[in-house]
Write an enzyme that holds these catalytic residues in place. Structure first.
Site, mmCIF file in Angstrom:
data_model
loop_
_atom_site.group_PDB
_atom_site.id
_atom_site.type_symbol
_atom_site.label_atom_id
_atom_site.label_comp_id
_atom_site.label_asym_id
_atom_site.label_seq_id
_atom_site.Cartn_x
_atom_site.Cartn_y
_atom_site.Cartn_z
ATOM 1 N N PHE A 12 0.825 -1.217 0.000
ATOM 2 C CA PHE A 12 0.000 0.000 0.000
ATOM 3 C C PHE A 12 0.866 1.277 0.000
ATOM 4 C CE2 PHE A 12 -2.346 2.765 3.276
ATOM 5 C CZ PHE A 12 -2.990 3.510 2.315
ATOM 6 N N ILE A 13 1.545 1.544 1.094
ATOM 7 C CA ILE A 13 2.309 2.801 1.181
ATOM 8 C C ILE A 13 3.504 2.758 0.236
ATOM 9 C CG2 ILE A 13 3.571 4.359 2.732
ATOM 10 C CD1 ILE A 13 1.888 3.122 5.053
ATOM 11 N N THR A 37 3.827 -10.916 -0.927
ATOM 12 C CA THR A 37 2.972 -11.673 -0.008
ATOM 13 C C THR A 37 1.525 -11.351 -0.383
ATOM 14 O OG1 THR A 37 2.746 -9.877 1.594
ATOM 15 C CG2 THR A 37 4.697 -11.323 1.822
ATOM 16 N N ASP A 60 12.768 -11.960 -0.782
ATOM 17 C CA ASP A 60 12.313 -11.947 0.603
ATOM 18 C C ASP A 60 13.410 -11.391 1.516
ATOM 19 O OD1 ASP A 60 11.432 -12.685 3.185
ATOM 20 O OD2 ASP A 60 10.323 -14.381 2.348
ATOM 21 N N THR A 131 5.937 3.107 12.618
ATOM 22 C CA THR A 131 4.549 3.428 12.965
ATOM 23 C C THR A 131 4.452 4.123 14.324
ATOM 24 O OG1 THR A 131 2.476 2.367 13.622
ATOM 25 C CG2 THR A 131 4.436 1.052 13.843
ATOM 26 N N ASP A 132 3.375 4.875 14.520
ATOM 27 C CA ASP A 132 3.140 5.491 15.835
ATOM 28 C C ASP A 132 2.749 4.447 16.882
ATOM 29 O OD1 ASP A 132 0.571 4.888 14.931
ATOM 30 O OD2 ASP A 132 -0.266 6.881 15.325
ATOM 31 N N GLU A 133 2.431 3.223 16.421
ATOM 32 C CA GLU A 133 1.973 2.204 17.375
ATOM 33 C C GLU A 133 3.074 1.771 18.341
ATOM 34 O OE1 GLU A 133 -0.691 -0.733 15.686
ATOM 35 O OE2 GLU A 133 -1.254 0.646 14.084
ATOM 36 N N TYR A 156 2.437 -6.788 16.580
ATOM 37 C CA TYR A 156 2.858 -5.944 15.447
ATOM 38 C C TYR A 156 3.684 -4.761 15.953
ATOM 39 C CZ TYR A 156 2.513 -2.097 12.079
ATOM 40 O OH TYR A 156 2.811 -1.032 11.260
ATOM 41 N N LYS A 160 7.704 -3.786 15.313
ATOM 42 C CA LYS A 160 8.166 -2.524 14.709
ATOM 43 C C LYS A 160 9.081 -1.785 15.696
ATOM 44 C CE LYS A 160 7.237 -0.974 11.224
ATOM 45 N NZ LYS A 160 7.819 -1.164 9.870
ATOM 46 N N PRO A 211 -18.159 -4.863 10.856
ATOM 47 C CA PRO A 211 -17.782 -5.338 12.200
ATOM 48 C C PRO A 211 -17.017 -4.294 13.010
ATOM 49 C CG PRO A 211 -16.320 -6.272 10.527
ATOM 50 C CD PRO A 211 -17.280 -5.406 9.797
ATOM 51 N N ARG A 220 -8.180 7.058 16.240
ATOM 52 C CA ARG A 220 -6.998 7.006 15.381
ATOM 53 C C ARG A 220 -6.821 8.357 14.691
ATOM 54 N NH1 ARG A 220 -6.548 3.207 18.152
ATOM 55 N NH2 ARG A 220 -6.210 1.013 17.605
ATOM 56 N N ASN A 255 -13.522 5.596 15.876
ATOM 57 C CA ASN A 255 -13.898 4.675 14.800
ATOM 58 C C ASN A 255 -15.358 4.852 14.406
ATOM 59 O OD1 ASN A 255 -11.330 3.631 14.844
ATOM 60 N ND2 ASN A 255 -11.859 1.858 16.095
HETATM 61 P P1 NAD Z 1 1.347 -3.564 3.334
HETATM 62 O O1 NAD Z 1 1.047 -4.754 4.170
HETATM 63 O O2 NAD Z 1 0.296 -2.997 2.445
HETATM 64 O O3 NAD Z 1 2.604 -3.868 2.388
HETATM 65 C C1 NAD Z 1 3.739 -4.544 2.847
HETATM 66 C C2 NAD Z 1 4.557 -4.940 1.629
HETATM 67 O O4 NAD Z 1 5.741 -5.607 2.087
HETATM 68 C C3 NAD Z 1 3.844 -5.911 0.687
HETATM 69 O O5 NAD Z 1 4.026 -5.515 -0.653
HETATM 70 C C4 NAD Z 1 4.520 -7.242 0.954
HETATM 71 O O6 NAD Z 1 4.539 -8.096 -0.182
HETATM 72 C C5 NAD Z 1 5.915 -6.792 1.345
HETATM 73 N N1 NAD Z 1 6.576 -7.787 2.205
HETATM 74 C C6 NAD Z 1 6.062 -8.384 3.324
HETATM 75 N N2 NAD Z 1 6.944 -9.263 3.816
HETATM 76 C C7 NAD Z 1 8.049 -9.208 3.014
HETATM 77 C C8 NAD Z 1 9.292 -9.880 3.030
HETATM 78 N N3 NAD Z 1 9.577 -10.801 3.943
HETATM 79 N N4 NAD Z 1 10.203 -9.574 2.070
HETATM 80 C C9 NAD Z 1 9.913 -8.635 1.122
HETATM 81 N N5 NAD Z 1 8.734 -7.990 1.047
HETATM 82 C C10 NAD Z 1 7.811 -8.275 1.991
HETATM 83 O O7 NAD Z 1 1.891 -2.481 4.363
HETATM 84 P P2 NAD Z 1 1.741 -0.882 4.353
HETATM 85 O O8 NAD Z 1 0.478 -0.544 5.044
HETATM 86 O O9 NAD Z 1 2.009 -0.359 3.018
HETATM 87 O O10 NAD Z 1 2.928 -0.492 5.343
HETATM 88 C C11 NAD Z 1 4.248 -0.255 4.833
HETATM 89 C C12 NAD Z 1 5.144 0.125 5.984
HETATM 90 O O11 NAD Z 1 4.660 1.291 6.624
HETATM 91 C C13 NAD Z 1 5.261 -0.952 7.067
HETATM 92 O O12 NAD Z 1 6.591 -0.998 7.514
HETATM 93 C C14 NAD Z 1 4.326 -0.449 8.168
HETATM 94 O O13 NAD Z 1 4.766 -0.900 9.434
HETATM 95 C C15 NAD Z 1 4.484 1.060 8.006
HETATM 96 N N6 NAD Z 1 3.318 1.865 8.440
HETATM 97 C C16 NAD Z 1 2.055 1.577 7.980
HETATM 98 C C17 NAD Z 1 0.996 2.388 8.351
HETATM 99 C C18 NAD Z 1 -0.415 2.147 7.820
HETATM 100 O O14 NAD Z 1 -1.351 2.840 8.235
HETATM 101 N N7 NAD Z 1 -0.626 1.221 6.908
HETATM 102 C C19 NAD Z 1 1.194 3.469 9.212
HETATM 103 C C20 NAD Z 1 2.502 3.729 9.672
HETATM 104 C C21 NAD Z 1 3.561 2.929 9.263
HETATM 105 P P1 TYD Z 2 -6.828 -0.936 11.445
HETATM 106 O O1 TYD Z 2 -7.215 -0.372 10.119
HETATM 107 O O2 TYD Z 2 -6.626 -2.409 11.564
HETATM 108 O O3 TYD Z 2 -5.533 -0.130 11.912
HETATM 109 P P2 TYD Z 2 -4.766 -0.132 13.362
HETATM 110 O O4 TYD Z 2 -5.220 -1.275 14.155
HETATM 111 O O5 TYD Z 2 -3.345 -0.282 12.944
HETATM 112 O O6 TYD Z 2 -5.072 1.186 13.968
HETATM 113 O O7 TYD Z 2 -7.926 -0.522 12.497
HETATM 114 C C1 TYD Z 2 -8.277 0.834 12.741
HETATM 115 C C2 TYD Z 2 -9.251 0.868 13.897
HETATM 116 O O8 TYD Z 2 -10.476 0.228 13.492
HETATM 117 C C3 TYD Z 2 -8.769 0.089 15.112
HETATM 118 O O9 TYD Z 2 -9.211 0.757 16.301
HETATM 119 C C4 TYD Z 2 -9.475 -1.247 15.006
HETATM 120 C C5 TYD Z 2 -10.796 -0.890 14.333
HETATM 121 N N1 TYD Z 2 -11.377 -1.954 13.473
HETATM 122 C C6 TYD Z 2 -12.705 -2.357 13.659
HETATM 123 O O10 TYD Z 2 -13.432 -1.831 14.529
HETATM 124 N N2 TYD Z 2 -13.198 -3.345 12.857
HETATM 125 C C7 TYD Z 2 -12.442 -3.953 11.897
HETATM 126 O O11 TYD Z 2 -12.947 -4.872 11.200
HETATM 127 C C8 TYD Z 2 -11.092 -3.521 11.697
HETATM 128 C C9 TYD Z 2 -10.214 -4.140 10.648
HETATM 129 C C10 TYD Z 2 -10.602 -2.503 12.519
#
Ligand code: NAD
Ligand code: TYD
Length: 349
Positions: A12-13, A37, A60, A131-133, A156, A160, A211, A220, A255
């Site tokens: 995604f990102i 993946t 990988d 991540t902020d988590e 998770y 991180k 759900p 969030r 949420n």
């Molecule tokens: P995502 O799950 O959409 O994408 C992860 C990508 O990494 C996928 O393309 C997957 O194929 C690849 N990948 C997974 N395991 C791998 C491996 N072993 N070797 C090579 N490639 C591999 O994740 P995202 O939401 O795009 O997040 C990207 C990064 O940003 C992550 O490090 C996540 O912790 C961080 N992040 C995400 C968010 C969010 O809201 N999604 C917020 C803050 C930080």
């Molecule tokens: P999510 O998108 O999984 O991000 P994160 O857990 O990393 O913040 O979830 C965002 C918020 O939405 C979180 O408080 C969990 C809630 N949530 C639901 O209530 N139902 C769902 O089916 C999912 C996936 C998340």
């Protein structure tokens, strides 16, 4: 020509970061390393796959011999590391996968980068996307600052946090130049429909239950993914080395308020009677160890580098909904096959 390795660029990102760098910097060669993946999808970056400054590498980060030989061969000047297992619910079911990819995988990249440049790191950079988590959960007030102590609560977040610690330790021990950014929840095009916003768009469209975990009052801070990619660009080029930046949207939502807004916007787009989609809201069992509130103070990034979100939440959300509705095929493809089994396991039928 600078060689930059972006990991996780089919996710995604990562796909938004790859697109920005490939288009904006023809003088860089961008290598996108991704294991493809369930979350990785080459459709996410179809538009740039034939650009002369772009190469996709399937591989990988857990595979040490492969990573070592790739670095030896390509001698990357910089790494922007996004590859990770990224979904909290999956980390509750299968924590080891998160330890292996997020912790060990990051260490493998750090080792390969260190061994490539030994002790001459001039002009090199390891950019770790986090991540902020890692900061844990906030009460009703307060914001995460760069100085907030780490207190990760989910497998998770712990994986991180551990990877962040390894990056800083390599900076301190080996002089490896790094920067880390910790970002809030992203939303936008190409997000896998296991995360809240794309999952709920998909379910509203298909008249499936929405759900809501627990009482729905979890909070969030949401940031449009393109603005995250722009922040990464700023920090990569101008951020202080051996430092950390928090990235956030100045945009907190419970949420349930966010879900009601989504339902309302979807009613409009699907030409449903106002209130129809909200009838799909179903309160379900809470997520184990669910963090109550995340909120980011992104003022350091704003003051030092002048970054701020370029779109309002209303604009970003409108673009996002339109993208999912215009790209039905993308959504259908990623929700067939293994997704069905995941969904059944997580949510029942
Ligand atoms: P995502 O799950 O959409 O994408 C992860 C990508 O990494 C996928 O393309 C997957 O194929 C690849 N990948 C997974 N395991 C791998 C491996 N072993 N070797 C090579 N490639 C591999 O994740 P995202 O939401 O795009 O997040 C990207 C990064 O940003 C992550 O490090 C996540 O912790 C961080 N992040 C995400 C968010 C969010 O809201 N999604 C917020 C803050 C930080
Ligand atoms: P999510 O998108 O999984 O991000 P994160 O857990 O990393 O913040 O979830 C965002 C918020 O939405 C979180 O408080 C969990 C809630 N949530 C639901 O209530 N139902 C769902 O089916 C999912 C996936 C998340």
């Amino acid at each position: 020509m600078k060689k930059i390795l972006i990991t996780g660029g089919a996710g995604f990102i990562g796909s938004h970061v790859v697109r920005l760098f490939v288009n904006k910097y023809p003088e860089y060669h961008i290598y996108n390393l991704d294991a493809l993946t369930y979350a990785g999808n080459l459709e996410n970056i179809r538009d740039i796959e034939n650009k002369p400054n772009y190469t996709f590498v399937k591989g990988d980060i857990k595979d040490i011999p492969f990573i070592d030989s790739l670095f030896e061969q390509e001698k990357f000047d910089a790494v922007i590391h996004l590859a990770a297992e990224s979904h909290v619910d999956r980390s509750i079911t299968n924590p080891n996968e998160f330890i292996e990819t997020n912790v060990v995988g990051t260490a493998n990249l750090l080792n390969a980068f260190r061994d490539t440049w030994k002790d001459n790191f001039d002009g090199k950079l390891f950019y770790h996307v986090s991540t902020d988590e890692v900061y844990g959960s906030l009460g009703k007030t307060g914001l995460f600052k760069e100085t907030t102590s780490y207190d990760p609560q989910s497998p998770y977040a712990s994986s991180k946090a551990a990877s962040d610690h390894f990056v800083r330790a390599y900076g301190n021990t080996y002089g490896l130049p790094f920067v880390i950014s910790n970002c809030s929840n992203n939303y936008g095009a190409n997000q896998f429909p296991e995360k809240l916003i794309p999952l709920f768009i998909h379910n509203i469209k298909n008249n499936k239950p929405l759900p809501v975990y627990g009482d729905g009052k979890y909070t969030r801070d949401w940031l449009y993914v393109v603005d995250h990619a722009k922040a990464i660009d700023e920090i990569f080029h101008k951020g202080k080395r051996q430092d950390t930046y928090n990235i956030g949207g100045f945009n907190e939502w419970t949420n349930i308020d966010l879900i009601l807004l989504l339902c309302d916007l979807m009613d409009g787009r699907l030409k449903r009677t106002k209130g129809d989609s909200a009838k799909l809201i179903t309160y379900v069992k809470d997520r184990a160890g669910h963090d109550r509130r995340y909120a980011i103070d992104a003022n350091k990034l704003n003051k030092e580098l002048g970054w701020k979100p370029s779109v309002t939440f209303e604009e970003g959300l409108a673009k996002t909904l339109d993208w999912y509705l215009d790209n039905e095929e993308w959504l259908e493809n990623v929700t067939s096959g293994a997704y069905q089994e995941y969904y059944k396991k997580m949510y029942g039928e």
